[in-house]
Design an enzyme around this catalytic site. Structure first.
Site, mmCIF file in Angstrom:
data_model
loop_
_atom_site.group_PDB
_atom_site.id
_atom_site.type_symbol
_atom_site.label_atom_id
_atom_site.label_comp_id
_atom_site.label_asym_id
_atom_site.label_seq_id
_atom_site.Cartn_x
_atom_site.Cartn_y
_atom_site.Cartn_z
ATOM 1 N N ALA A 1 0.797 -1.232 0.000
ATOM 2 C CA ALA A 1 0.000 0.000 0.000
ATOM 3 C C ALA A 1 0.827 1.278 0.000
ATOM 4 C CB ALA A 1 -0.945 0.011 1.200
ATOM 5 N N GLY B 1 0.384 1.389 -4.891
ATOM 6 C CA GLY B 1 -0.378 1.199 -3.663
ATOM 7 C C GLY B 1 -0.962 2.474 -3.083
ATOM 8 N N ASP C 1 2.333 -2.818 4.181
ATOM 9 C CA ASP C 1 3.580 -2.772 3.419
ATOM 10 C C ASP C 1 4.722 -3.050 4.379
ATOM 11 O OD1 ASP C 1 5.452 -2.334 1.302
ATOM 12 O OD2 ASP C 1 4.069 -0.893 0.409
ATOM 13 N N ASN D 1 9.910 -10.149 -7.710
ATOM 14 C CA ASN D 1 8.482 -10.143 -7.391
ATOM 15 C C ASN D 1 7.912 -11.532 -7.151
ATOM 16 O OD1 ASN D 1 8.622 -7.409 -7.608
ATOM 17 N ND2 ASN D 1 7.374 -7.229 -9.448
ATOM 18 N N HIS E 1 -0.826 -10.597 -19.958
ATOM 19 C CA HIS E 1 -0.617 -9.218 -19.504
ATOM 20 C C HIS E 1 0.836 -8.791 -19.706
ATOM 21 C CE1 HIS E 1 -1.407 -5.528 -17.360
ATOM 22 N NE2 HIS E 1 -0.580 -5.821 -16.372
#
Length: 341
Positions: A37, A42, A62, A122, A205
């Protein structure tokens, strides 16, 4: 699209903001969690979800800086109560009781990077967050924004399977930004109001896996084959366009936050029983031979109610569909392999 809404007690300024926002007055309580966030996506996503009256509890998490974001957003006079959580010890508290978890966590793209360049960082973040989701809120809908989505969604699916909590109806890769871009670019070359445009985007994507179906666009416009090819290419390269325009200072954070808020709003409407909520998303699918695929899905009280067929495709779109499969298959397999290491 966000539907207009009117809050009778709101000031004229607030009414103006909300009419461009979300929906409804008397709705169930819903807890939304944003993991990541305090980041570039975020923070604006937290703001947009604070403006959504379908949200009663907004939980921001976070690894750092979340208390400040929560305090800032929490001063906005809308329905939801905001809580900020920071660090590993707070993750469970942030997730408990969630109806919807949105994951924009991770590092952003930089010039010269592809979404797959982000994988090694990630992927680990998504794996750890998925383990926590399986433990603390296994029934929640999960909206995956962290790239590469073509791999991070399969990672989450595998982690949930290991935990015995996997429900394919509740895991979504957020591809809404591809739809938003396709709508914008199409309207820019057509004599139509962008607010009325809809363009399905299927596949995945990243790069060539993004396949906008301009033959199914509405309202229909008579665009040349060359222009359709150019619009397709621009939609596929939209993220790179923003990364290069920001010259090393960031990626598509604002438009991604907007797209993420759009899709989250659709999920909440589905949970609340609003009929005929249809959006594109990267989900477990049988409409191609690939285990995951982005297409139109009907959302409901259990998440995915129906994965819709692709519909009629132009020859150009048929070629694009076949061309994307190898890369998408590789990205999916990469995620599955990582999750099972």
């Amino acid at each position: 699209m966000f539907r207009s809404m009117i809050v009778r007690s709101a000031s004229p300024v607030k009414q103006g903001l909300l009419r461009r926002g979300f929906a409804s007055e008397s709705v169930p309580d819903r807890k939304v969690v944003i993991l990541g966030a305090a980041g570039g996506i975020g923070q604006p996503l937290s703001l947009l979800m604070k403006l959504n009256p379908l949200v009663s509890s907004l939980s921001l998490y976070d690894i750092a800086n979340t208390p400040g974001v929560a305090a800032d957003v929490g001063h906005i006079n809308t329905r939801s109560q905001v809580s900020g959580y920071m660090g590993d010890d707070d993750l469970g508290k942030a997730l408990e009781g969630a109806d919807l978890v949105i994951i924009p966590a991770g590092v952003p793209r930089k010039p010269g990077m592809t979404r797959d360049d982000l994988f090694n960082i990630n992927a680990g973040i998504v794996k750890n967050l998925s383990i926590a989701i399986a433990k603390y809120c296994p029934q929640a809908l999960v909206n995956m924004i962290s790239n590469p989505v073509n791999s991070t969604v399969p990672i989450a699916a595998e982690i949930f399977k290991k935990a015995g909590t996997y429900d394919e109806k509740k895991l979504f890769g957020v591809t809404t930004l591809d739809v938003v871009r396709a709508r914008t670019f199409y309207a820019g070359k057509s004599d139509v109001n962008v607010a009325e445009v809809n363009v399905p985007v299927v596949g995945g994507h990243a790069g060539i896996t993004i396949l906008p179906l301009f033959s199914q666009a509405s309202p229909q416009a008579n665009l040349s084959d060359d222009l359709i090819r150019a619009l397709t290419k621009r939609t596929q390269d939209g993220g790179t366009e923003v990364v290069e325009a920001k010259a090393g200072k960031g990626s598509a954070t604002l438009s991604m936050a907007y797209a993420g808020a759009l899709f989250a709003d659709a999920c909440l409407k589905g949970l609340n029983g609003v009929p005929n909520v249809v959006e594109c998303s990267f989900v477990q699918s049988t409409i191609t031979e690939l285990p995951f695929f982005a297409s139109k899905v009907r959302l409901g009280k259990n998440g995915v109610e129906e994965v819709l067929d692709l519909g009629p495709l132009s020859d150009f779109e048929k070629e694009g569909l076949e061309a994307l499969k190898a890369e998408l298959k590789s990205s999916i397999e990469k995620g599955i392999k990582f999750a099972n290491q």
